[in-house]
Enzyme design. Sequence first.
Site: not given
Ligand code: SAH
Ligand code: SF4
Length: 443
Positions: A86, A111, A153, A184, A207, A332
């Site tokens: 997406e 996560c 990702g 990020s 993050s 996000c």
């Molecule tokens: N994998 C990378 C980039 C993709 S996620 C990372 O984790 O940084 C982009 C951002 O969205 C990250 O800061 C992540 O922690 C945050 N994020 C993930 N799930 C979320 C949620 N449910 N609500 C708000 N932010 C979220």
């Molecule tokens: Fe964690 Fe970023 Fe992967 Fe979501 S996209 S599982 S926040 S590393």
Amino acid sequence: MSKYKKMKQLIADMRLPEYRYKQLLDAVFLQGIMRFEDMKLLPKTLREKLVEQFGETVVEIKAIHHEKSMQTDKVLFELSDGNRVETVGLFYKEGWNSFCISSQSGCGFGCKFCATGTLGLRRNLTVDEITDQILYFMQQGCSINSISFMGMGEPFANPQVFEALHDLTAPELFGLSQRRITISTIGIVPGIQKLTREYPQVNLAYSLHAPTDRLRETLMPITKTYPLGQVLDTLDQHIRQTNRKVFLAYIMLKDVNDSDRHAEQLTKLLFKHKKYLPLYHLDLIPYNQTTVTETMVPSSHTRIKAFCRIIHNAGISVNIRTQFGSDINAACGQLAGAYRDDQKQGERTMSAIQEQSFEWLLCPVCKSKTRLKIRKDTILDNFPLFCPKCKSEMLICVKQFHISIIKEPDAQTQSRQSVALGCELSALLFFGAGINQSYRLIR
Ligand code: SAH
Ligand code: SF4
């Protein structure tokens, strides 16, 4: 190799003059012509060859679903092998267009708060699949003001992201300034270091999400491999060498990480990096609830404000980030590569996706868990795997969850093979602690 290099090669192989390549790029990037057949300036023989090699249009990924709200446009793309990703377009009233792109289909880091994480890793995107997400919006007539790797990702788990940065910033291709791009990351140290070396002006967001390793480990398993202190030290180095601001993201989860005590712990953590503190900026992000991470609840606005005040009073640059797109699950962490479409028979719904099992990838030698979660239909080819438990190093192939070892080389042989494969081992560190010690960093 990106398709643009292949196009250049094709023109050279056909013994056509070099200006044909320039004409081709002008057609795509200046005139927005995406169908090779419509590039009438190019000789017919070349157009035919381009169609033969790359298909009808320059954009190879297929948009199969759109969801629009006032200022957001979420597009679901299907890749050539049926995997999905997406991309979200954010259209600000001020006339600024920002695009949130994906680097992987699914994600293996698991996560706890993230919808993408519940899918497990399907596969890394190729360089063209990454840049096509932008090309698609250009084809729709959008101007591209900024791009963030905040879709599906983990960008530093996919070596192709660096190739994509090349194409996105190359003046003859997308021509974006590095400063218009943000990556990020959950804190993959070698990836951050490589970015510092190669793309120092690209914005970096870490993050963070928790003030202590203990709490962060429960939310983000990667913390065991790259603890907060190590990542922040690496970010200090990044600031020292680039003099660029680093963004710290902190999602606010009710009763998990949002108390006054957590704010004080966070202040204490950041003050350990006092020398570089003026260039750190903390973004407090209201948690976006998703249908697949229901156990987590967003903090109230009052709580977020109280938390923010403590950090602010300590002299740290902080603000509460406003987001849009949550109404269409485009904010996000809400991207899950699935959609409901009642008209299309056979399409998978979100709940169907959830029912599909995904499992920890087991080390084929000692059968212990690696730190990678994959779905049963994941395909990994020539993947360098290091088992943190038995310390075996090998190249593996995974098809339909059948794991086969291709080679069991020593670290040096593996390094050489990986060069041949074009793999950047430094960016494939999600298998667990120790891999960075075992492999030479290759460039
Ligand atoms: N994998 C990378 C980039 C993709 S996620 C990372 O984790 O940084 C982009 C951002 O969205 C990250 O800061 C992540 O922690 C945050 N994020 C993930 N799930 C979320 C949620 N449910 N609500 C708000 N932010 C979220
Ligand atoms: Fe964690 Fe970023 Fe992967 Fe979501 S996209 S599982 S926040 S590393």
